[in-house]
Motif scaffolding. Structure first.
Motif, short mmCIF file in Angstrom:
data_model
loop_
_atom_site.label_atom_id
_atom_site.label_comp_id
_atom_site.label_asym_id
_atom_site.label_seq_id
_atom_site.Cartn_x
_atom_site.Cartn_y
_atom_site.Cartn_z
N VAL A 1 -52.41 -98.65 -27.05
CA VAL A 1 -52.90 -97.42 -27.66
C VAL A 1 -51.76 -96.81 -28.47
CG1 VAL A 1 -53.76 -95.10 -27.24
CG2 VAL A 1 -54.55 -96.97 -25.84
N GLY A 2 -52.03 -96.57 -29.73
CA GLY A 2 -51.05 -95.90 -30.58
C GLY A 2 -51.70 -94.74 -31.31
N SER B 1 -57.44 -85.56 -25.86
CA SER B 1 -58.56 -86.04 -25.05
C SER B 1 -59.01 -87.43 -25.49
CB SER B 1 -59.73 -85.05 -25.13
OG SER B 1 -59.36 -83.79 -24.62
N ARG B 2 -59.01 -87.68 -26.80
CA ARG B 2 -59.36 -89.02 -27.31
C ARG B 2 -58.35 -90.06 -26.81
NH1 ARG B 2 -62.63 -89.40 -32.25
NH2 ARG B 2 -61.43 -91.27 -32.71
N GLU B 3 -57.07 -89.68 -26.85
CA GLU B 3 -56.04 -90.60 -26.39
C GLU B 3 -56.19 -90.88 -24.89
OE1 GLU B 3 -51.15 -90.94 -26.25
OE2 GLU B 3 -52.11 -89.11 -26.97
N ALA C 1 -64.82 -89.70 -18.35
CA ALA C 1 -64.01 -88.73 -17.59
C ALA C 1 -62.76 -88.34 -18.37
CB ALA C 1 -63.64 -89.33 -16.24
N GLY C 2 -62.13 -89.30 -19.06
CA GLY C 2 -60.92 -88.99 -19.84
C GLY C 2 -61.21 -88.04 -20.99
N LEU C 3 -62.36 -88.21 -21.66
CA LEU C 3 -62.69 -87.33 -22.78
C LEU C 3 -63.00 -85.91 -22.30
CD1 LEU C 3 -63.34 -86.99 -25.82
CD2 LEU C 3 -65.69 -87.62 -25.29
N VAL D 1 -53.16 -90.05 -14.30
CA VAL D 1 -52.04 -90.81 -14.84
C VAL D 1 -52.09 -90.83 -16.37
CG1 VAL D 1 -51.06 -93.13 -15.00
CG2 VAL D 1 -51.71 -92.21 -12.79
N CYS D 2 -53.27 -91.08 -16.93
CA CYS D 2 -53.40 -91.17 -18.39
C CYS D 2 -53.15 -89.81 -19.05
CB CYS D 2 -54.78 -91.70 -18.77
SG CYS D 2 -55.06 -93.41 -18.27
#
Length: 521
Positions: A202-203, A341-343, A365-367, A423-424
């Motif tokens: 991921v960049g 949030s996208r990352e 969940a990440g978004l 963690v993310c």
């Protein structure tokens, strides 16, 4: 005279004779014509009779041919049916022969089984006898061992079991210790590998939000039109948008300053429309700002839809999509909330795939993990718990709701997705330059200033401008008179002085406006 009469009579007689002759001639002609017609009719009747006879013979022949054809087809069907019947009879005979052979085999097998059963019964009797002899011999040996050792069989058995237990326990403890050490080493290596692989795949660009926007102009002549006569246009812009507009000596540029990116964007777009249109006056300013606010609301929805489509997330509630779109105009410690949030969503999807979990659920969940940071109204709950409540309200799954509420350890984690989101989130926020603590505290101070003003009755709008050095409060003219406006300004300043810590001083300006509108027709 008599001669004349004779002549007339002679002529009349001649005429009558001529008519008689003519009638006779016509009768003869008609008779001839009648005879000819009778001959033709007879000829036609004769010809018709011949043709009907020929047609009858032809039909009879056709009927005979059809009968022969149907007969042949019937014979073919009968032959085919007879053939099938013969085949079925043949198959039946074959099956009967097979069944008979199977029955013969079964009878032979039954005979052999009966013989084997007899043999087994005989062998079993022999084995029972041998077992009885062995049991007697074993008892004799046990008695002999008890006499030699001085212990009974039960005592010897207990001693053996205890020794085996101690030996097994020591071996098991050693094995468990080795397994734990090996698992720790392997788990640490694997965890590092998963995290590194996830980060490498991921960049994203680093994004630091500022509190000012620069509006470029084609020429400095437009600055005067924006300011207006005695500054009425710029005051109208600032009062409607809540954005401080700084017009200085900077060539062909105006600075828009506000901590709220949505207000700043509304002011920028409104100013662009006004400058392009050329009509700049207070009524037009209010109209354009109102239209721009509706445009920004629609843009928020479109941004949310594009985001969930890009991430491959389906079935999200429209209110949650709208909340995702509002993240574009929010920042967290200086980091754009939507990009963050996208990352986090991408990192969660990759890491969940590495662990063999559901990547779509992890992305979801990440978004949504920071949706609690963009509330419509202020709440005392932490943003993680507020976001979890929204997710539960709009029908998200339990694992997603738990991951949202637990990513800052406010509640216990109940699924493997929750630690992945935590963690993310840390990975995205810990990148060098990703966040800035000072900006977030500054924005929070400006929000607290506005919230203090809204705590008083009659306040319609409140805008913190001049980097928090001035608070402009607009009140409702029917609820607050001029005397109460002065009192309100003093009370707000005292509450700010008692409840907040801030550098320098804060100027509180209360604006009360009375409008009288009539329509000329």
């Amino acid at each position: 005279m008599n001669e004349i009469i004779y002549l007339i009579l002679a002529g009349f007689v001649g005429l009558i004779l001529g008519l008689i002759v003519t009638r006779v001639i016509e009768k003869s002609k008609a008779k001839k014509l009648l005879n000819a017609t009778e001959k033709e009719v007879k000829a036609l009747l004769k010809e018709a009779k011949i043709q009907s006879e020929a047609l009858r013979k032809d039909k009879i022949l056709q009927a005979k041919e059809k009968f022969i054809e149907l007969k042949s087809e019937h014979e073919k069907v009968i032959l085919s049916r007879e053939k099938k019947v013969s085949e079925i009879e043949k198959i039946t005979r074959n099956k009967e022969s097979q069944i008979q052979s199977e029955l013969d085999k079964t009878s032979r097998l039954n005979k052999s089984l009966e013989q084997k059963e007899k043999d087994l019964h005989h062998k079993r009797e022999i084995l029972e006898k041998k077992e009885e002899e062995i049991h007697k011999l074993h008892k004799k040996h046990v008695d002999l061992l008890e006499q030699i050792s001085g212990l009974s069989a039960e005592e010897a058995k207990k001693e053996l079991v205890n020794s085996l237990k101690d030996e097994a326990k020591s071996d098991a403890l050693g094995f468990i210790q080795d397994s734990i050490e090996e698992a720790k080493l392997t788990a640490t290596q694997e965890a590092r590998k998963v995290v590194l692989n996830t980060i490498q795949r991921v960049g994203v660009e680093q994004s630091i939000e500022n509190c000012v926007s620069v509006f470029n102009l084609e020429s400095d002549d437009v600055k005067g039109r924006i300011i207006g006569r005695e500054g009425r246009n710029i005051r109208a812009l600032e009062s409607v948008t809540g954005v401080e507009i700084i017009v200085d000596d900077t060539p062909e540029a105006i600075i828009l300053s506000c901590f709220d990116p949505i207000r700043r964007e509304i002011a920028r777009l409104s100013m662009h429309k006004l400058v392009t249109d050329g009509r700049i006056h207070p009524a037009r300013i209010e109209e354009v700002v109102s239209k721009t606010q509706k445009q920004i609301s629609q843009e928020i929805i479109e941004v949310g839809k594009r985001t969930v489509i890009d991430l491959g997330i389906h079935g999200l509630h429209p209110e949650l999509i709208k909340t995702v779109g509002r993240m574009k105009f929010r920042s967290s410690y200086g980091q754009n909330l939507l990009q963050h949030s996208r990352e986090v969503a991408k990192l969660c999807g990759i890491m969940a795939s590495e662990f063999g979990l559901n990547p779509k659920l992890a992305k979801r969940a990440g978004l949504l993990h920071d949706i609690g940071k963009v509330p419509d109204t202020e709440s005392e709950l932490p943003h993680a718990l507020l976001g979890m409540q929204w997710a539960e309200k709009y029908g998200e799954k339990k694992d997603v709701c738990n991951a949202i509420g637990a990513h800052h350890d406010e509640i216990d984690m109940k699924s493997l997705i929750a630690p992945i989101v935590q963690v993310c989130d840390a990975i995205s926020g810990a990148r060098p330059g990703a966040r800035r603590q000072v900006l977030d505290s500054y924005i929070q101070r400006l929000k607290d200033l506005e919230d203090i003003a809204f705590g008083f009755n009659g306040v319609q709008k409140a805008f913190a401008i001049q980097a928090g050095r001035e608070l402009r409060v607009m009140v409702e003219s029917d609820k607050v008179n001029d005397m109460k406006a002065a009192e309100l300004s003093f009370n707000i300043s005292q509450k700010i002085q008692n409840d907040m810590t801030y550098p320098g001083q804060v100027k509180v300006t209360v604006i009360r406006e009375t409008r009288s509108v009539n329509v000329a027709r």
